[in-house]
Write an enzyme that holds these catalytic residues in place. Structure first.
Site, mmCIF file in Angstrom:
data_model
loop_
_atom_site.group_PDB
_atom_site.id
_atom_site.type_symbol
_atom_site.label_atom_id
_atom_site.label_comp_id
_atom_site.label_asym_id
_atom_site.label_seq_id
_atom_site.Cartn_x
_atom_site.Cartn_y
_atom_site.Cartn_z
ATOM 1 N N ARG A 29 0.811 -1.216 0.000
ATOM 2 C CA ARG A 29 0.000 0.000 0.000
ATOM 3 C C ARG A 29 0.844 1.266 0.000
ATOM 4 O O ARG A 29 0.358 2.353 -0.350
ATOM 5 C CB ARG A 29 -0.947 -0.004 1.198
ATOM 6 C CG ARG A 29 -2.065 -1.044 1.094
ATOM 7 C CD ARG A 29 -2.826 -1.188 2.392
ATOM 8 N NE ARG A 29 -3.411 0.067 2.845
ATOM 9 C CZ ARG A 29 -3.910 0.265 4.059
ATOM 10 N NH1 ARG A 29 -3.873 -0.719 4.957
ATOM 11 N NH2 ARG A 29 -4.427 1.423 4.397
ATOM 12 N N TYR A 76 25.936 34.146 1.574
ATOM 13 C CA TYR A 76 26.258 32.718 1.679
ATOM 14 C C TYR A 76 27.593 32.577 2.384
ATOM 15 O O TYR A 76 28.631 33.089 1.915
ATOM 16 C CB TYR A 76 26.333 32.053 0.304
ATOM 17 C CG TYR A 76 26.865 30.639 0.386
ATOM 18 C CD1 TYR A 76 26.116 29.629 0.985
ATOM 19 C CD2 TYR A 76 28.135 30.321 -0.096
ATOM 20 C CE1 TYR A 76 26.597 28.338 1.095
ATOM 21 C CE2 TYR A 76 28.630 29.029 0.001
ATOM 22 C CZ TYR A 76 27.860 28.047 0.596
ATOM 23 O OH TYR A 76 28.346 26.769 0.706
#
Length: 460
Positions: free
Chosen positions: A26, A360
């Site tokens: 499932r 960054y």
């Protein structure tokens, strides 16, 4: 949850048998069902972490397909027994017999897709196993809102009279609301002798583990049930929808625990924790914050909206975000700050240092009190290797600067805005790295006039 007085033998060594041989069809996934994560941790490892509080001497995971995946995830922490073909839960437990050869302690039988059984529930089962009436088997029962297709536990008091699967139950038995979770505690010396007497004369043609209770009862032995007060802890996960529901339940409990421990969640339903998130006191978490694995946050921290943190350490007095990303290896020291659209990876931001906008910082050490201007990046990767940037205390990095690693910026140094720095900068030095500005008076006017004329003539 109450138990009878236990005997001194309750300190017997413990073995776990965890059933994980189901195909999990499932889920519609190539990943083994029990390895699907909740809160960033595979459900099987959630279960084993709870059971680890009981210090098991042996652990056996019964597998079918996906054995290689399980071996990798377990990393040698458990023996894997293979059930092939799958002939029912009783047959599955029998496959652990070789791994438990000579073991005379207690055995807890658990399910890899039932990950949130509490250690205290497991202990209650073991305590009942060693009560004065010495039951052969202890079953964990629960009372769901809707009994559905669950097997039933027919009991008088806490003594089990009969176990019956839903498909084999009579209407009167189906009216019973006490259901079987499938979890059991059995003395190792009895388990396999009981299993050897289990047949498969039932609607499914399978060897049911639950039948060991009926076998024991038929032999005049006592079997008992311990009932959990929280049906959610024995909820199985068999589909993606059930996985999402389990995640939701886990997150809700974790949010409540965080607030109970002294954190403020502005919009609790929008904050998502990992299984190992640590928050200090007087931490404020704003809306839409996600904690990935490996995050530790100290006291008096503010995490503003829309931040993502993973594998990082945030010390006291720090402010993060909004819209910041802290990646693995990031450490923000006391009273430092990262602001909107700042990303930090494998880098240390020293005490009081700040990177407020559009920056960054990767593979970097930023000294205390340093200021990183908007648009600054550390160029840490050349396509093959990573290199480190070191920025000294109180250094000032001007906006839109590129620090090309490996490079060292000294204490109190200034890097002028727009610089691309590829060589070390000494303490107290100003570094300005820009191309010479070229001025051509009237050039833009002539260009615009020429282009407008071409456009009017339909030319390119």
């Amino acid at each position: 949850m109450t138990t009878q007085t236990q005997s001194p033998s309750a300190t017997a060594p413990l073995a776990l048998v965890i059933l994980a041989a189901g195909k999990g069809t499932r889920m519609k996934s190539d990943l083994h069902k029990v390895l699907h994560p909740v809160a960033g941790r595979p459900m099987l490892l959630h279960l084993m972490a709870s059971a680890a509080q009981l210090a098991p001497a042996r652990q056996v995971v019964v597998a079918g397909h996906g054995r290689d995946q399980l071996e990798k995830a377990l990393g040698g922490s458990a023996t894997i027994a293979v059930q092939e073909p799958q002939l029912g839960t009783g047959h599955a437990v029998q496959q652990a017999q070789g791994a438990l050869d000579g073991f005379a302690g207690d055995v807890l039988i658990l399910y890899g897709d039932v990950p949130f059984v509490r250690a205290q529930t497991m202990q209650a089962m073991l305590d009942r196993l060693h009560a004065a009436d010495a039951p052969a088997v202890v079953v964990l029962g629960f009372r769901p809102d809707d009994a559905l297709q669950y097997g039933r536990v027919i009991a008088e008091g806490d003594r089990v009279v009969k176990m019956v699967e839903h498909k084999d139950a009579s209407e009167a038995e189906r009216a019973c609301t006490l259901c079987n979770s499938g979890l059991m505690a059995v003395k190792g010396g009895d388990l396999f002798a009981l299993l050897a007497q289990v047949g498969n004369d039932n609607a499914q043609g399978e060897y049911y583990l639950t039948d060991i209770v009926n076998v024991a009862n038929a032999a005049g032995k006592t079997c008992a049930v311990v009932v959990t007060d929280d049906p959610d802890e024995v909820a199985g996960i068999n589909s993606r929808a059930e996985l999402a529901q389990a995640e939701g339940r886990w997150q809700q409990r974790r949010r409540l625990a965080a607030m109970a421990d002294g954190a403020s969640l502005v919009a609790p339903e929008t904050v998502w924790f990992s299984h190992d998130t640590v928050l200090g006191r007087d931490v404020t978490v704003e809306q839409n914050v996600v904690f990935g694995p490996g995050v530790t946050v100290a006291d008096n921290v503010v995490i503003h909206a829309f931040c993502h943190l993973e594998g990082c350490t945030v010390e006291s007095g720090v402010s993060v975000g909004p819209f910041a990303r802290l990646r693995p290896g990031a450490t923000l020291e006391q009273n430092s700050r990262v602001g909107n659209f700042v990303e930090v990876k494998n880098a240390r931001l020293g005490a009081g240092a700040k990177a407020n906008h559009l920056t960054y910082l990767g593979d970097a050490d930023v000294g205390a009190g340093a200021n990183i201007g908007a648009g600054t990046i550390t160029c840490n990767y050349d396509g093959y290797f990573k290199y480190r940037t070191v920025i000294g205390e109180r250094a000032f990095i001007g906006s839109n600067s590129a620090l090309i690693a490996p490079v060292r910026i000294g204490a109190d140094a200034i890097v002028a805005a727009g610089s691309a720095v590829s060589r070390d900068v000494s303490d107290g030095e100003l570094r300005l790295v820009r191309a010479e500005q070229l001025v051509k008076p009237g050039w833009a006017d002539r260009f615009h006039d020429a282009m407008k004329k071409k456009k009017a003539e339909g030319k390119k």
